[in-house]
Design a protein around this motif. Structure first.
Motif, short mmCIF file in Angstrom:
data_model
loop_
_atom_site.label_atom_id
_atom_site.label_comp_id
_atom_site.label_asym_id
_atom_site.label_seq_id
_atom_site.Cartn_x
_atom_site.Cartn_y
_atom_site.Cartn_z
N ARG A 1 0.82 -1.21 0.00
CA ARG A 1 0.00 0.00 0.00
C ARG A 1 0.86 1.26 0.00
N ASN B 1 -9.70 3.43 -5.58
CA ASN B 1 -10.25 2.10 -5.34
C ASN B 1 -9.15 1.06 -5.12
N SER C 1 -7.84 1.62 -1.63
CA SER C 1 -8.85 1.19 -0.66
C SER C 1 -8.93 -0.33 -0.58
N GLU C 2 -8.76 -1.00 -1.70
CA GLU C 2 -8.79 -2.47 -1.70
C GLU C 2 -7.64 -3.05 -0.89
N ARG D 1 -5.96 -1.47 1.45
CA ARG D 1 -6.20 -1.06 2.84
C ARG D 1 -7.24 -1.96 3.50
N GLY D 2 -8.25 -2.35 2.74
CA GLY D 2 -9.24 -3.28 3.27
C GLY D 2 -8.63 -4.63 3.63
#
Length: 141
Positions: free
Chosen positions: A85, A110, A113-114, A116-117
Motif C-alpha cells: 500500500r 479504489n 482502498s482495496e 487497505r481493506g
C-alpha cells in the motif's frame, strides 16, 4: 528504491524487537530449570498425580508455540500488504499530474482502498486470534 524514511522505519522496528527480546532473555534461559525443579519437587511431594499437571503444562506450551507461529505468519502478511500500500501511494504521488489529467483518481483510490481493506482484515484476524489465544491461556493457566 529504498528511501531514507523506509530504512529508518526498518531499523526502528528491528531495534524495538531486539529490545523486547533482551527483556525476556533471562526468563528464557531460566524457565527450563525452574520447570524441571518445580516438577521434581511436585513429584516428590505428590507422586504420580503430578505427572498429569506436568503433561497439562506441556500441552499449554505446545499450544502457545503453534499459536505464536500462526500469529507471526499473520503479522508478516500484514507487513507485506502495508508495504504494498505504501509503495502504491508513493507511485501515485509520483504520477499525480498524469492521474489528474486523465481523471484516474477514482480508479487509483479504489486500488488503495482495496489493499487497505485487506490490511484491516488481516489486522482484525490477528486481533481475534490474539484475543482467543490470551483468553484460552487465562483459562488454562
Amino acid at each position: 528504491m529504498m528511501t531514507t524514511g523506509h530504512v529508518i522505519n526498518l531499523i526502528s522496528n528491528d531495534v524495538q524487537r531486539l529490545d523486547k527480546a533482551l527483556c525476556y532473555f533471562p526468563d528464557i534461559i531460566l524457565a527450563p530449570f525452574a520447570f524441571l525443579a518445580g516438577n521434581a519437587v511436585l513429584f516428590y511431594l505428590v507422586g504420580r498425580p503430578s505427572l498429569i499437571g506436568t503433561s497439562y503444562l506441556l500441552l499449554i506450551l505446545v499450544y502457545q508455540f503453534y499459536g505464536s507461529r500462526l500469529a507471526t505468519n499473520l503479522r508478516q502478511r500484514v507487513v507485506v500488504l502495508a508495504d504494498k500500500r505504501v509503495q502504491m501511494i508513493n507511485e501515485i504521488i509520483r504520477g499525480i499530474r498524469t492521474i489528474k489529467v486523465c481523471s484516474w483518481e477514482q480508479y487509483f483510490g479504489n486500488l488503495v482502498s482495496e489493499v487497505r481493506g485487506l490490511v484491516k482484515f488481516c489486522h482484525l484476524r490477528l486481533s481475534y486470534f490474539r484475543g482467543l489465544l490470551w483468553s484460552n491461556l487465562k483459562k488454562m493457566g
